[in-house]
Design an enzyme around this catalytic site. Structure first.
Site, PDB file in Angstrom:
ATOM      1  N   LYS A   1      26.295  33.704  35.639  1.00  0.00           N
ATOM      2  CA  LYS A   1      27.193  34.676  35.011  1.00  0.00           C
ATOM      3  C   LYS A   1      26.436  35.912  34.544  1.00  0.00           C
ATOM      4  O   LYS A   1      26.941  37.021  34.626  1.00  0.00           O
ATOM      5  CB  LYS A   1      27.953  34.034  33.844  1.00  0.00           C
ATOM      6  CG  LYS A   1      29.380  33.658  34.225  1.00  0.00           C
ATOM      7  CD  LYS A   1      30.230  33.497  32.981  1.00  0.00           C
ATOM      8  CE  LYS A   1      31.633  33.987  33.170  1.00  0.00           C
ATOM      9  NZ  LYS A   1      32.427  33.872  31.933  1.00  0.00           N
TER      10      LYS A   1
ATOM     11  N   LYS B   1      39.986  33.564  48.055  1.00  0.00           N
ATOM     12  CA  LYS B   1      40.496  32.708  46.987  1.00  0.00           C
ATOM     13  C   LYS B   1      41.264  33.561  45.967  1.00  0.00           C
ATOM     14  O   LYS B   1      40.783  34.629  45.579  1.00  0.00           O
ATOM     15  CB  LYS B   1      39.313  32.008  46.305  1.00  0.00           C
ATOM     16  CG  LYS B   1      39.736  31.089  45.193  1.00  0.00           C
ATOM     17  CD  LYS B   1      38.546  30.464  44.483  1.00  0.00           C
ATOM     18  CE  LYS B   1      39.051  29.773  43.217  1.00  0.00           C
ATOM     19  NZ  LYS B   1      38.042  29.115  42.444  1.00  0.00           N
TER      20      LYS B   1
ATOM     21  N   LYS C   1      41.832  36.437  39.467  1.00  0.00           N
ATOM     22  CA  LYS C   1      42.120  37.613  38.635  1.00  0.00           C
ATOM     23  C   LYS C   1      41.241  38.785  38.996  1.00  0.00           C
ATOM     24  O   LYS C   1      41.667  39.921  38.977  1.00  0.00           O
ATOM     25  CB  LYS C   1      41.711  37.274  37.205  1.00  0.00           C
ATOM     26  CG  LYS C   1      42.634  36.865  36.308  1.00  0.00           C
ATOM     27  CD  LYS C   1      42.223  36.726  34.874  1.00  0.00           C
ATOM     28  CE  LYS C   1      41.252  35.624  34.522  1.00  0.00           C
ATOM     29  NZ  LYS C   1      41.841  34.324  34.294  1.00  0.00           N
TER      30      LYS C   1
END
Ligand code: AMP
Ligand code: TRP
Length: 329
Positions: free
Chosen positions: A116, A197, A200
């Site tokens: 991340k 996929k 958001k």
């Protein structure tokens, strides 16, 4: 709440509106679990702070939207305990106590920590809270001593760390925590309007809260088999995300018919999309109704969260009493 029933706990971060992928990949699973188990579902708003601490302007709105999405999709607050993490301070207290016993090296080697940080370059994630994300998650889970934690594959390292931390606590003091197991969702990944996929962050999502014209428009602009250029070209449904939608939303005879007709160019993409859009709208319509009712009665949401807070605290405070006793504080 029946005793002896197995317990389930899961949470989601309030980071925006839910889409068809979240619904079919996660919420439908929760819906089924609440029929069978004692369920705790919570909005992880403190977790959202770990990467969005600098801009908190919309967090309260997102918490409410997430609760609305859950309830509209069928989560039943009479059966499941639905609550907001920041309303149950025990999560923070257990996080603090766990922070005393967890080696920093366990956190530094957590794969999602590094991934991340690499992925999100525009925000400074070199914070203590971001490193400690899984410690908070372990507290979320272990407070309720669940048998199962329904999560996606990406969460498995966090669950493994939760179990390691539980074992460490149990061996340092005395056995308090169980060994919660993951409950992986069977549902395959839902593709977005661009064939990747649904997510958001890709701008390819159909949200549960999208109005009918928006849903129809998004489906109209979905990509199809790129080799099928003209109406009379035969298509290959196996590479078409619209066909994937049919497989999810249409009855079996329709799916088979579309499969044949596409290969023979007996149906065009526009008609094929219209058919599936009707099905999607049909499935979403009850959610739009439920959403409208909840939006008109905002205090209903507060009542549900308050009831959830009370029920969650009844369990978490018992665990905390055991923790304090085990640690002699
Ligand atoms: P996220 O907000 O992306 O972390 O997603 C929350 C949960 O929704 C994940 O753990 C998955 O189970 C599910 N999910 C998200 N996107 C999809 C997708 N495109 N297809 C299926 N499931 C998904
Ligand atoms: N980390 C989870 C996610 O991003 C959210 C979460 C926080 C969670 N605490 C949890 C999930 C406890 C399951 C159990 O999806």
């Amino acid at each position: 709440m029946t005793t002896g029933q197995k317990r389930v706990l899961s949470g989601m971060q309030p980071s925006g509106l839910l889409h068809l992928g979240n619904w079919l990949g996660a919420l439908e699973n929760w819906n089924a679990l609440q029929e069978q188990y004692e369920c705790f579902f919570f909005v992880a708003d403190w977790h959202a702070l770990s990467s969005n601490y600098a801009d908190t302007s919309r967090i309260r709105e997102y918490v409410r939207e997430l609760l609305i999405d859950w309830l509209a999709a069928g989560i039943d607050p009479k059966r499941a305990t639905v609550f907001v993490q920041s309303q149950v301070p025990d999560h923070a207290i257990l996080h603090l106590l766990f922070s005393m016993i967890i080696p920093v090296s366990w956190l530094e080697r957590n794969p999602t920590y590094k991934e991340k940080q690499e992925e999100i370059k525009e925000r400074d994630l070199s914070t203590y809270g971001f490193l400690g994300y899984p410690v908070l998650q372990a507290a979320d889970i272990l407070l309720y001593k669940p048998d199962f934690v329904p999560v996606g594959k990406d969460q498995l390292p966090h669950l493994e760390l939760t179990r390691e931390l539980a074992r460490r606590f149990n061996s340092l003091y005395r056995p308090v925590f169980p060994d919660p197991q993951e409950h992986l969702t069977k549902f395959a990944k839902v593709l977005g309007t661009d064939g990747r996929k649904m997510s958001k962050s890709y701008g390819n999502a159909i949200n549960l809260s999208d109005q009918e014209p928006v849903v129809r428009q998004k489906i109209k602009t979905m990509i199809t088999d790129p080799a099928r250029v003209r109406r009379h070209d035969p298509g290959n449904p196996d590479v078409c995300p619209v066909y994937d939608f049919h497989k999810i939303f249409s009855p079996l005879p329709v799916i088979e018919q579309i499969n044949q007709d596409c290969r023979k160019a007996a149906i065009g993409c526009i008609d094929c999309k219209k058919l599936v859009a009707d099905r999607v709208v049909e499935r979403l319509a009850p959610m739009w109704e439920a959403r409208a009712t909840l939006t008109q009665h905002p205090s209903r949401l507060d009542e549900i969260a308050e009831d959830g807070r009370r029920r969650a605290t009844a369990v978490s405070s018992q665990t905390m009493a055991e923790v304090r006793d085990a640690m002699k504080i």
